[in-house]
Design an enzyme around this catalytic site. Structure first.
Site, PDB file in Angstrom:
ATOM      1  N   ARG A 160       0.848  -1.193   0.000  1.00 23.32           N
ATOM      2  CA  ARG A 160       0.000   0.000   0.000  1.00 23.32           C
ATOM      3  C   ARG A 160       0.882   1.240   0.000  1.00 23.32           C
ATOM      4  O   ARG A 160       0.599   2.224  -0.666  1.00 23.32           O
ATOM      5  CB  ARG A 160      -0.941  -0.019   1.211  1.00 23.32           C
ATOM      6  CG  ARG A 160      -2.233  -0.772   0.972  1.00 23.32           C
ATOM      7  CD  ARG A 160      -2.004  -2.187   0.435  1.00 23.32           C
ATOM      8  NE  ARG A 160      -3.223  -2.953   0.251  1.00 23.32           N
ATOM      9  CZ  ARG A 160      -3.753  -3.743   1.176  1.00 23.32           C
ATOM     10  NH1 ARG A 160      -3.141  -3.935   2.338  1.00 23.32           N
ATOM     11  NH2 ARG A 160      -4.868  -4.399   0.943  1.00 23.32           N
ATOM     12  N   ASP A 189       0.278  -7.267  -3.409  1.00 22.90           N
ATOM     13  CA  ASP A 189      -1.124  -6.924  -3.125  1.00 22.90           C
ATOM     14  C   ASP A 189      -1.690  -6.180  -4.329  1.00 22.90           C
ATOM     15  O   ASP A 189      -0.997  -6.014  -5.342  1.00 22.90           O
ATOM     16  CB  ASP A 189      -1.241  -6.088  -1.831  1.00 22.90           C
ATOM     17  CG  ASP A 189      -2.561  -6.369  -1.112  1.00 22.90           C
ATOM     18  OD1 ASP A 189      -3.620  -6.211  -1.735  1.00 22.90           O
ATOM     19  OD2 ASP A 189      -2.519  -6.749   0.070  1.00 22.90           O
ATOM     20  N   HIS A 250      -6.366 -10.176  -3.808  1.00 24.55           N
ATOM     21  CA  HIS A 250      -5.353  -9.122  -3.622  1.00 24.55           C
ATOM     22  C   HIS A 250      -4.248  -9.245  -4.666  1.00 24.55           C
ATOM     23  O   HIS A 250      -3.059  -9.171  -4.339  1.00 24.55           O
ATOM     24  CB  HIS A 250      -4.781  -9.181  -2.208  1.00 24.55           C
ATOM     25  CG  HIS A 250      -5.743  -8.675  -1.158  1.00 24.55           C
ATOM     26  ND1 HIS A 250      -6.070  -7.348  -1.026  1.00 24.55           N
ATOM     27  CD2 HIS A 250      -6.466  -9.330  -0.212  1.00 24.55           C
ATOM     28  CE1 HIS A 250      -6.943  -7.203  -0.035  1.00 24.55           C
ATOM     29  NE2 HIS A 250      -7.213  -8.391   0.471  1.00 24.55           N
ATOM     30  N   GLU A 314      -9.836 -12.519   1.932  1.00 18.16           N
ATOM     31  CA  GLU A 314     -10.598 -11.524   1.182  1.00 18.16           C
ATOM     32  C   GLU A 314     -10.565 -11.750  -0.337  1.00 18.16           C
ATOM     33  O   GLU A 314     -10.139 -10.873  -1.082  1.00 18.16           O
ATOM     34  CB  GLU A 314     -10.063 -10.125   1.518  1.00 18.16           C
ATOM     35  CG  GLU A 314     -10.203  -9.816   2.991  1.00 18.16           C
ATOM     36  CD  GLU A 314      -9.672  -8.443   3.394  1.00 18.16           C
ATOM     37  OE1 GLU A 314     -10.246  -7.853   4.310  1.00 18.16           O
ATOM     38  OE2 GLU A 314      -8.675  -7.975   2.796  1.00 18.16           O
ATOM     39  N   TYR A 405      -3.591  -5.264  15.305  1.00 20.97           N
ATOM     40  CA  TYR A 405      -3.478  -4.442  14.098  1.00 20.97           C
ATOM     41  C   TYR A 405      -2.936  -3.054  14.436  1.00 20.97           C
ATOM     42  O   TYR A 405      -3.647  -2.182  14.905  1.00 20.97           O
ATOM     43  CB  TYR A 405      -4.840  -4.372  13.373  1.00 20.97           C
ATOM     44  CG  TYR A 405      -5.026  -5.510  12.387  1.00 20.97           C
ATOM     45  CD1 TYR A 405      -4.502  -6.773  12.670  1.00 20.97           C
ATOM     46  CD2 TYR A 405      -5.690  -5.329  11.181  1.00 20.97           C
ATOM     47  CE1 TYR A 405      -4.645  -7.826  11.776  1.00 20.97           C
ATOM     48  CE2 TYR A 405      -5.844  -6.387  10.281  1.00 20.97           C
ATOM     49  CZ  TYR A 405      -5.318  -7.631  10.588  1.00 20.97           C
ATOM     50  OH  TYR A 405      -5.459  -8.670   9.698  1.00 20.97           O
ATOM     51  N   PHE A 406      -1.660  -2.870  14.136  1.00 21.04           N
ATOM     52  CA  PHE A 406      -0.998  -1.624  14.523  1.00 21.04           C
ATOM     53  C   PHE A 406      -1.246  -0.497  13.520  1.00 21.04           C
ATOM     54  O   PHE A 406      -0.748   0.610  13.691  1.00 21.04           O
ATOM     55  CB  PHE A 406       0.509  -1.845  14.699  1.00 21.04           C
ATOM     56  CG  PHE A 406       0.885  -2.602  15.951  1.00 21.04           C
ATOM     57  CD1 PHE A 406      -0.075  -3.190  16.756  1.00 21.04           C
ATOM     58  CD2 PHE A 406       2.214  -2.723  16.339  1.00 21.04           C
ATOM     59  CE1 PHE A 406       0.258  -3.885  17.916  1.00 21.04           C
ATOM     60  CE2 PHE A 406       2.570  -3.405  17.495  1.00 21.04           C
ATOM     61  CZ  PHE A 406       1.589  -3.997  18.273  1.00 21.04           C
ATOM     62  N   GLU A 457      -2.158   1.339   4.384  1.00 22.38           N
ATOM     63  CA  GLU A 457      -2.994   2.229   3.561  1.00 22.38           C
ATOM     64  C   GLU A 457      -2.795   3.688   3.956  1.00 22.38           C
ATOM     65  O   GLU A 457      -2.703   4.578   3.109  1.00 22.38           O
ATOM     66  CB  GLU A 457      -4.488   1.885   3.720  1.00 22.38           C
ATOM     67  CG  GLU A 457      -4.939   0.620   3.032  1.00 22.38           C
ATOM     68  CD  GLU A 457      -4.909  -0.585   3.958  1.00 22.38           C
ATOM     69  OE1 GLU A 457      -4.153  -0.575   4.959  1.00 22.38           O
ATOM     70  OE2 GLU A 457      -5.643  -1.552   3.680  1.00 22.38           O
TER      71      GLU A 457
END
Ligand code: ACM
Length: 501
Positions: A160, A189, A250, A314, A405-406, A457
């Site tokens: 990302r 990705d 992805h 996903e 999830y950092f 992101e």
């Protein structure tokens, strides 16, 4: 006041004697009588001269004497000796991570049955000395230490937003200080393909770059030379690198480079600049399978570790539902639905990896359409996929997003960047326990450990990256390593740490 302040200062400086600032907290610290004073400097000696041992000593010296925090004086003459000593192996030296540190008035002895353990002893000693540099004194003591979980991971999404090899090296340095031992490198990705594959140059020429609305081109990738450099840098720090090559979802960047990989090859393809779950995924065709095998051939030669992560999360099945290729394959292989087709896809690649002596890891969704016996499951939405995999006898890594999830904001004052992100404070990370109550005693050993994930992101640069990971990484390291946890005590050690900021 003039008298009290220096007295208070003296008191707080001498008060350190019972609070040994080491993160993650060692299993046992016994304070003994007396002190080691290192005003005249410290000097590192190895008991033996093999390359592994001298390599560990060199890195130890670099961090101890070259630390940006405070310098510990290095002196040749009247310095106190720190002796590094490898004991005869007792168990598998590749997995043994225990060590001991004994501080005497005139010397320090760091011992382990393995190089890995000795390296961790040096990390603890670095914190011990640098945190005591104001007084140049540490109490005599004996530390014995061993981790709770064998897998202590940290992930980085370089797709990302791309991060240079220098940033990755700093990341590895921080991991090593905290005794984290697996770097999960998310290399492919939708928004970017970041690893050079010689047989398919367009993966990085086209898939490594994206063009924003204003025409600005962003991206980047690692050459194979750079990948090898990172793998070697990690290995010196006893960190295994697990590359992730995402499939079947992805995969938009690869598809933009080679449209034949899609079930709709004639439609226009570009590397996306927006986030989310994309519907265009790898088509389960013979040409896709050949492509992926070729890619994995090169990946396996670059990464000497046992594990390759193949993603599996996903992956919407819209394209497969409409594809004659996918539907024909399902009929031929008697697959009931597209989830079973995903399992078939993954199993094909897993079997291929097995011929190269590698094992496959996948995200939690892979438990849906059938589970092969040897795949390792990384449970991320919560612990449910992990618990299901354990019931089936598989090994798992727990990384539930509400604890791990950092990319989520960590302070209430942080701007909340996206609707899906929850706040995740350091206290919550600290309370993370990879185990689940519902896992019966005899199966608990299947939980190998846990991992912090950093999706990028909204993490655009190095400064932001550091803000996202500290101090939560220290909390994660202690959650995975230490048997004795106490948040107030952790906070105090963190506040007083000159090393971990
Ligand atoms: C994930 O966060 N999609 C693994």
């Amino acid at each position: 006041m003039r008298v009290i302040l220096p007295l208070l200062l003296l008191f707080s400086l001498s008060g350190f004697s019972q609070t040994i600032n080491i993160i993650p907290n060692p299993s046992k610290i016994e304070i003994k009588d007396g002190f080691l004073n290192f005003k005249q400097g410290l000097s590192i000696k190895t008991y033996g001269e093999d390359v592994e041992l001298t390599g560990i000593a060199r890195l130890f010296g670099n961090t101890l004497f070259g630390s940006k925090a405070w310098k510990v004086p290095e002196s040749k003459d009247r310095a106190k000796l720190i002796i590094l000593h490898i004991l005869y192996p007792q168990s598998d030296p590749l997995t043994d991570e225990s060590y001991s540190i004994r501080v005497f008035p005139d010397s320090v002895l760091i011992q382990s049955h393995s190089y890995r353990g000795l390296f961790y002893g040096c990390q603890s000693a670095t914190q011990l000395f640098i945190n005591s540099v104001l007084t140049n004194e540490v109490p005599c003591m004996e530390i014995t230490d061993t981790p709770q979980y064998a897998y202590r991971g940290m992930h980085l999404d370089v797709c990302r937003h791309f991060f240079s090899t220098d940033v990755v090296k700093q990341y590895l340095d921080l991991m090593a200080q905290l005794k984290l031992n697996v770097f999960h490198w998310h290399l492919t990705d939708d928004q970017g393909w970041r690893i050079e594959i010689k047989k398919y140059p367009r993966l990085t020429e086209v898939g490594g770059w994206s063009t924003q609305k204003d025409g600005f081109k962003t991206g980047g990738y690692y050459t194979q030379k750079e990948i090898k450099e990172i793998v070697a840098y990690a290995a010196e720090r006893f960190i295994t690198v697990i590359p992730e090559i995402e499939l079947p979802g992805h995969s938009s960047a690869a598809i933009a480079a080679y449209p034949f990989l899609s079930c709709t090859p004639n439609e226009a393809k570009t590397v996306p600049t927006t986030w989310g779950i994309k519907k265009d995924i790898y088509c389960p065709s013979d040409s896709t399978f050949s492509f992926l095998k070729d890619v994995l051939d090169e990946v396996c030669t670059l990464f000497p570790g046992k594990y390759i992560h193949l993603g599996g999360d996903e992956a919407p099945k819209d394209a497969w539902k409409k594809s004659s290729v996918a539907q024909a394959l399902m009929q031929r292989e008697h697959l009931k639905n597209e989830e079973e087709l995903q399992h078939y896809f993954l199993k094909k690649m897993e079997d291929y990896l097995a011929t190269k002596g590698k094992r496959c890891i996948g995200w939690g969704e892979i438990v849906k359409g059938g589970l092969s016996d040897s795949v390792l499951v990384m449970s991320w939405l919560n612990k449910k996929a992990g618990v299901k995999a354990i019931a089936h006898g598989n090994q798992v890594i727990m990384t539930p997003r509400v604890f791990c999830y950092f990319d989520y904001p960590q302070n209430i004052s942080d701007k909340k960047p996206a609707w899906w992100m929850l706040y995740l404070g350091v206290h919550k990370v600290y309370s993370f326990n990879p185990m689940a109550n519902s896992i019966p005693g005899e199966k608990r050993k299947l939980v190998l450990g846990g991992q912090a994930n950093v999706w990028t992101e909204y993490i655009t640069d190095e400064k932001r990256l550091h803000h996202q990971i500290m101090p939560r990484l220290s909390a994660m390291a202690e959650a995975l390593w230490s048997k004795h946890k106490n948040f107030a005590d952790f906070q105090e050690r963190m506040n007083n740490s000159a090393v971990l900021k």
